[in-house]
Motif scaffolding. Structure first.
Motif, PDB file in Angstrom:
ATOM      1  N   GLY A 133     -29.710  -3.205  51.736  1.00 58.59           N
ATOM      2  CA  GLY A 133     -30.300  -3.468  53.036  1.00 58.59           C
ATOM      3  C   GLY A 133     -31.288  -2.391  53.442  1.00 58.59           C
ATOM      4  N   PHE A 167     -32.632  -0.635  57.073  1.00 56.03           N
ATOM      5  CA  PHE A 167     -32.409  -0.460  58.501  1.00 56.03           C
ATOM      6  C   PHE A 167     -33.494   0.484  59.021  1.00 56.03           C
ATOM      7  N   PHE A 177     -30.704  -3.261  62.046  1.00 56.21           N
ATOM      8  CA  PHE A 177     -30.910  -4.014  60.817  1.00 56.21           C
ATOM      9  C   PHE A 177     -32.344  -4.519  60.726  1.00 56.21           C
ATOM     10  N   ALA A 234     -32.066  -7.580  54.314  1.00 54.17           N
ATOM     11  CA  ALA A 234     -31.059  -7.372  53.274  1.00 54.17           C
ATOM     12  C   ALA A 234     -31.282  -8.369  52.154  1.00 54.17           C
ATOM     13  N   TYR A 237     -32.305 -11.884  53.830  1.00 53.97           N
ATOM     14  CA  TYR A 237     -31.969 -12.011  55.245  1.00 53.97           C
ATOM     15  C   TYR A 237     -32.902 -11.085  56.021  1.00 53.97           C
ATOM     16  N   TYR A 238     -33.358 -11.542  57.186  1.00 53.16           N
ATOM     17  CA  TYR A 238     -34.282 -10.753  57.992  1.00 53.16           C
ATOM     18  C   TYR A 238     -33.907 -10.790  59.469  1.00 53.16           C
ATOM     19  N   ASP A 239     -34.186  -9.686  60.141  1.00 55.87           N
ATOM     20  CA  ASP A 239     -34.112  -9.707  61.591  1.00 55.87           C
ATOM     21  C   ASP A 239     -35.292 -10.527  62.107  1.00 55.87           C
ATOM     22  N   THR A 254     -25.163  -7.548  58.518  1.00 49.98           N
ATOM     23  CA  THR A 254     -26.311  -6.919  59.167  1.00 49.98           C
ATOM     24  C   THR A 254     -25.926  -5.721  60.017  1.00 49.98           C
ATOM     25  N   THR A 255     -24.693  -5.267  59.884  1.00 51.20           N
ATOM     26  CA  THR A 255     -24.229  -4.136  60.681  1.00 51.20           C
ATOM     27  C   THR A 255     -24.260  -2.850  59.867  1.00 51.20           C
TER      28      THR A 255
END
Length: 123
Positions: A35, A37, A47, A50, A58-60, A105-106
């Motif tokens: 990931g 951050f 985040f 990832a 995966y995206y914010d 995502t943490t």
């Protein structure tokens, strides 16, 4: 143990691009999720993106469509291609490794962290 070293940060004008790299050692890259951050001025670490063991990404929402995460297992390196950069993208960017199954995502979901690389976007 996994060791992570980020590189590629710097100063860029708004609208520009940068590519961050994260070199991993200590464990086969294909066996872990990775990931990215970031921590902006006065903010907590949040985040960004990832990638799973199988390559699922995966995206914010704040970076979706502008950033791309990828991995090169042969080079044991993970990349974050950042385009259309905005001043609010200014932050220290961290690479992280997750050895447990799945992608989260943490911050707490990642056991290993790099030292960070500064990205500054000027307006």
């Amino acid at each position: 143990q996994v060791q992570l070293v980020e590189s590629g940060g710097g100063l860029v004008q708004a609208g520009g691009s940068l590519r961050l790299s994260c070199a991993a050692s200590g464990r086969t890259l294909s066996s872990i999720a990775m990931g990215w951050f970031r921590q902006g001025p006065g903010k907590g670490r949040e985040f960004v993106a990832a990638i799973s063991r199988t390559g699922r990404t995966y995206y914010d929402d704040s970076v979706k469509g502008r950033f791309t995460i990828s991995r090169d297992n042969a080079k044991t390196t993970v990349y974050l291609q950042m385009s259309s950069l905005k001043p609010e993208d200014t932050a220290v960017y961290y690479c992280a490794a997750r050895v447990a199954i799945g992608v989260v995502t943490t911050n707490e979901g990642y056991a290993y962290w790099g030292q960070g690389t500064q990205v500054t976007v000027s307006s």
